[in-house]
Design an enzyme around this catalytic site. Structure first.
Site, mmCIF file in Angstrom:
data_model
loop_
_atom_site.group_PDB
_atom_site.id
_atom_site.type_symbol
_atom_site.label_atom_id
_atom_site.label_comp_id
_atom_site.label_asym_id
_atom_site.label_seq_id
_atom_site.Cartn_x
_atom_site.Cartn_y
_atom_site.Cartn_z
ATOM 1 N N LYS A 65 0.856 -1.188 0.000
ATOM 2 C CA LYS A 65 0.000 0.000 0.000
ATOM 3 C C LYS A 65 0.889 1.233 0.000
ATOM 4 O O LYS A 65 1.842 1.321 0.770
ATOM 5 C CB LYS A 65 -0.916 0.011 1.225
ATOM 6 C CG LYS A 65 -1.897 1.183 1.222
ATOM 7 C CD LYS A 65 -2.890 1.093 2.365
ATOM 8 C CE LYS A 65 -2.244 1.434 3.694
ATOM 9 N NZ LYS A 65 -3.248 1.514 4.794
ATOM 10 N N ARG A 108 -9.697 -0.422 7.655
ATOM 11 C CA ARG A 108 -8.761 -1.316 8.344
ATOM 12 C C ARG A 108 -8.299 -0.718 9.663
ATOM 13 O O ARG A 108 -8.202 -1.423 10.681
ATOM 14 C CB ARG A 108 -7.563 -1.598 7.428
ATOM 15 C CG ARG A 108 -6.695 -2.780 7.839
ATOM 16 C CD ARG A 108 -5.718 -2.469 8.939
ATOM 17 N NE ARG A 108 -4.942 -1.272 8.682
ATOM 18 C CZ ARG A 108 -4.222 -0.646 9.598
ATOM 19 N NH1 ARG A 108 -4.185 -1.090 10.841
ATOM 20 N NH2 ARG A 108 -3.547 0.445 9.291
ATOM 21 N N ASP A 157 -12.520 18.196 20.053
ATOM 22 C CA ASP A 157 -11.637 18.511 18.930
ATOM 23 C C ASP A 157 -11.359 20.003 18.960
ATOM 24 O O ASP A 157 -12.247 20.791 19.306
ATOM 25 C CB ASP A 157 -12.287 18.113 17.592
ATOM 26 C CG ASP A 157 -11.282 18.029 16.451
ATOM 27 O OD1 ASP A 157 -10.624 19.052 16.150
ATOM 28 O OD2 ASP A 157 -11.145 16.950 15.861
ATOM 29 N N VAL A 158 -10.151 20.393 18.612
ATOM 30 C CA VAL A 158 -9.835 21.822 18.560
ATOM 31 C C VAL A 158 -10.619 22.503 17.443
ATOM 32 O O VAL A 158 -10.850 23.714 17.479
ATOM 33 C CB VAL A 158 -8.320 22.051 18.359
ATOM 34 C CG1 VAL A 158 -7.538 21.573 19.567
ATOM 35 C CG2 VAL A 158 -7.818 21.359 17.094
#
Length: 226
Positions: A65, A108, A157-158
């Site tokens: 990948k 994944r 979250d900022v």
């Protein structure tokens, strides 16, 4: 022989989160038994991000990948993470398939978090704390819901727009989401961090004994969330 080409939409139609969790769990098992090969990633580091080559071989297949990580990309109208995967026949090297792997990367990574929660978190875990409310937080939540009864999400979250979008996503799944101060988010059964931070943002004194932590963002040298 022809090489199969799979678009992002085609890949999405072929696998679910439940199937991904099963596949990742089996991959971990085979790797622990030395029945899979996964050498270290190779990095190309730049000022604003990096590119990574991630080779592996398992169950009669080999592949690599090629994926980036550029945290500032959303400001340019691009995803932070984009990827392509080449699947090969290890006996001949023939490229069996080339596919978009941006969705697979998110899936994944989320599935790995789900496997960790399944085996390492308390079985009655219901309150989940999320530090970082971007794209990967959504996949971590989807995976958690496959292995746990998620009653409440506490998020921080900022970026307040990211918080709001994550709240909307939680509500679309029927999960209550509350925004909290960072310290209060850490008061939970399972803590999930999905940030690109290079400095610790979660203090040990905020985390109660028995809390399971999935520290997803610290995936390369120089990154640290805890």
């Amino acid at each position: 022989m022809e090489t199969l080409l799979l678009s992002a939409e085609e890949v999405k139609s072929l696998i679910t989160m439940e199937e991904a969790i099963d596949a990742v769990e089996e991959a971990f098992r085979l790797y622990a038994l030395s029945k899979a090969l996964m050498p270290p990633k190779v990095y190309l580091c730049f000022e604003n991000g990096d590119l990574r080559a991630m080779p592996a071989s398992i169950m009669g297949y080999a592949g690599v990948k090629w994926v980036n990580s550029h945290p500032e990309n959303p400001g340019r109208g691009l995803p932070s993470v984009m990827a392509v995967l080449v699947l090969n026949d290890p006996s001949t090297g023939f490229p069996l398939a080339v596919m978009d792997a941006t969705f697979l990367t998110s899936l994944r990574t989320g599935a790995a978090g789900g496997v960790a929660i399944k085996h390492l978190a308390r079985k009655n875990s219901e309150i989940f704390g999320f530090v970082g409310c971007g794209k990967q937080a959504r996949y971590q939540l989807l995976a958690a819901m496959e292995v746990c009864n998620v009653e409440l999400v506490k998020a921080y979250d900022v970026n307040k727009r990211a918080e709001e979008k994550f709240r909307e996503f939680c509500e679309s799944l029927g999960v209550e989401c509350k925004f909290k101060e960072l310290e209060k988010v850490c008061d939970c059964d399972v803590l999930v961090t999905t940030t690109p931070s290079t400095k610790p943002i979660v203090k040990s004194k905020w985390v109660a004994e028995g809390t399971h932590i999935n520290a997803i963002g610290a995936d390369a040298p120089g990154k640290q969330e805890l």
